[in-house]
Design an enzyme around this catalytic site. Sequence first.
Site, PDB file in Angstrom:
ATOM      1  CE  LYS A   1      42.803 -95.139 -88.796  1.00 47.67           C
ATOM      2  NZ  LYS A   1      42.528 -93.976 -87.977  1.00 47.67           N
TER       3      LYS A   1
ATOM      4  CG  HIS B   1      41.356 -96.784 -78.187  1.00 47.62           C
ATOM      5  ND1 HIS B   1      42.538 -97.453 -78.366  1.00 47.62           N
ATOM      6  CD2 HIS B   1      41.533 -95.565 -78.771  1.00 47.62           C
ATOM      7  CE1 HIS B   1      43.381 -96.679 -79.040  1.00 47.62           C
ATOM      8  NE2 HIS B   1      42.795 -95.532 -79.290  1.00 47.62           N
TER       9      HIS B   1
ATOM     10  NE  ARG C   1      37.351 -97.061 -90.462  1.00 45.69           N
ATOM     11  CZ  ARG C   1      37.739 -95.799 -90.628  1.00 45.69           C
ATOM     12  NH1 ARG C   1      37.983 -95.041 -89.616  1.00 45.69           N
ATOM     13  NH2 ARG C   1      37.875 -95.305 -91.822  1.00 45.69           N
TER      14      ARG C   1
ATOM     15  CG  HIS D   1      37.607 -93.808 -75.520  1.00 48.56           C
ATOM     16  ND1 HIS D   1      37.059 -94.616 -76.494  1.00 48.56           N
ATOM     17  CD2 HIS D   1      38.539 -93.056 -76.148  1.00 48.56           C
ATOM     18  CE1 HIS D   1      37.648 -94.363 -77.650  1.00 48.56           C
ATOM     19  NE2 HIS D   1      38.547 -93.418 -77.468  1.00 48.56           N
TER      20      HIS D   1
ATOM     21  CG  HIS E   1      43.978 -90.523 -77.398  1.00 45.64           C
ATOM     22  ND1 HIS E   1      42.803 -91.088 -76.937  1.00 45.64           N
ATOM     23  CD2 HIS E   1      44.344 -91.254 -78.487  1.00 45.64           C
ATOM     24  CE1 HIS E   1      42.474 -92.113 -77.713  1.00 45.64           C
ATOM     25  NE2 HIS E   1      43.395 -92.231 -78.655  1.00 45.64           N
TER      26      HIS E   1
ATOM     27  CD  GLU F   1      33.706 -96.901 -86.410  1.00 41.61           C
ATOM     28  OE1 GLU F   1      32.700 -96.211 -86.266  1.00 41.61           O
ATOM     29  OE2 GLU F   1      34.783 -96.663 -85.871  1.00 41.61           O
TER      30      GLU F   1
ATOM     31  CG  ASN G   1      37.695 -99.216 -79.435  1.00 42.45           C
ATOM     32  OD1 ASN G   1      38.092 -98.070 -79.248  1.00 42.45           O
ATOM     33  ND2 ASN G   1      36.700 -99.739 -78.753  1.00 42.45           N
TER      34      ASN G   1
ATOM     35  NE  ARG H   1      24.029 -80.765-100.441  1.00 41.65           N
ATOM     36  CZ  ARG H   1      23.560 -79.676-101.026  1.00 41.65           C
ATOM     37  NH1 ARG H   1      24.188 -79.155-102.062  1.00 41.65           N
ATOM     38  NH2 ARG H   1      22.461 -79.107-100.585  1.00 41.65           N
TER      39      ARG H   1
ATOM     40  CE  LYS I   1      36.265 -93.843 -87.026  1.00 40.63           C
ATOM     41  NZ  LYS I   1      36.210 -94.189 -85.592  1.00 40.63           N
TER      42      LYS I   1
ATOM     43  CD  GLU J   1      46.131 -94.646 -80.778  1.00 45.38           C
ATOM     44  OE1 GLU J   1      45.900 -95.798 -81.200  1.00 45.38           O
ATOM     45  OE2 GLU J   1      45.293 -93.981 -80.134  1.00 45.38           O
TER      46      GLU J   1
END
Length: 366
Positions: free
Chosen positions: A226, A251, A244, A255, A267, A236, A248, A120, A142, A184
């Site tokens: 960031k 993006h 956050r 995507h 990407h 988020e 994007n 955990r 993330k 980015e």
Amino acid sequence: MADTTRVTVRGEGDYDVVIGRGLGDEVAAAVPSSARRVAVVHPGSRPDDARRIGESLRRAGVEPLLLPVPDGEGAKTSEVAATCWSALGRDGFTRSDDVIGVGGGATTDLAGFVAATWLRGVRLVQVPTTLLGMVDAAVGGKTGINTAEGKNLVGSFYPPSAVVCDLDALRSLPPVDLAAGMAEVVKVGFTSDPVILDLVEAGPSAALDVEGDVLRELVTRAVQVKADVVSADLRESQDGGLGREVLNYGHTFAHAVELVERYRWRHGHAVSVGLVYVSALAHLAGRLTSDDTARHVEVLRSLGLPTTYADGRLPELLDAMRVDKKTRGDLLRFVVLDGIGRPGLLEGPDPALLAAAYAVVAKESS
Ligand SMILES: NC(=O)c1ccc[n+]([C@@H]2O[C@H](COP(=O)([O-])OP(=O)(O)OC[C@H]3O[C@@H](n4cnc5c(N)ncnc54)[C@H](O)[C@@H]3O)[C@@H](O)[C@H]2O)c1
């Protein structure tokens, strides 16, 4: 002592992103003396970084467990995660032991997921070795793996206890991947730190010189943006502002390009085209000036990034944008700019605007 810059990410537990050169010992220093075992998760095709970190851990009195995993996206599977869990189990990893992720964003995503789930949660140190990993994937907590149904569908928010960005690692990165990571960097330049744009415009080749100080400043500035965004919106949840979601920018379209191209596009290349698309959309919606829109194309092009996309594919792209996880209900939602450094939202734009913006990115490629 290595010359380093530290950016702090605030949250449930604050942590530092260390940026500099020759930082092997920084990695060992980030592991607490209470750790008896440390797993170094790394691409099997790139054993040298892991070996160097292993040596510095040994000098610090900790025996490393070198855990090679498949290269790139091949690492982000439940099977590879299970292999890592088994290795930790066989080695008797306890709650006071550490996982270190060394590699590109795919490797650090997997390492983060393994650290988040073993017992955990055990301590995690991220050591990104691609530009994209340094300015994006390894910072912010993330973690995730892919499933047959799509990318990043399984994962968790699990902040590391430290991130070490050794710019020397970028020496071996192919120029095309360095430029892709720069998409980015430029993205956060447009949304949040225009000095980034000034630096790139002053000398695109200096920006891409891995030995130079400009790249270091760009990495530090992008990490700072960031860190600020993530510190304000750890999970988020947004709480009113953009949170956050600002990350994007570009993006939604990117995507869709990745999906339509079946992930054969880098990407960063998809983000580059996505930035051009969304800047055109903002202009057509009366929110961004034509000069600011042109600046998107010029900055991205100066870095060798793509700024056009094949004509005639709008229906597929729209379908892909509608399934993007950032879409709310059926409403397409874009982060747009009301000026450089002034991000906002555009929800449910008129289909004619979507088509007109597409005509801008498609025009030179037809
Ligand atoms: N967690 C997040 O917030 C977040 C954010 C953005 C992207 N990501 C994830 O990051 C991944 C993409 O990251 P990436 O672009 O770093 O790709 P990657 O991890 O697939 O690495 C690209 C390639 O470069 C190689 N490589 C790594 N370091 C190198 C070096 N120093 N020199 C030469 N080659 C090197 C890798 O082995 C791989 O073959 C995706 O899986 C994406 O989902 C995660």
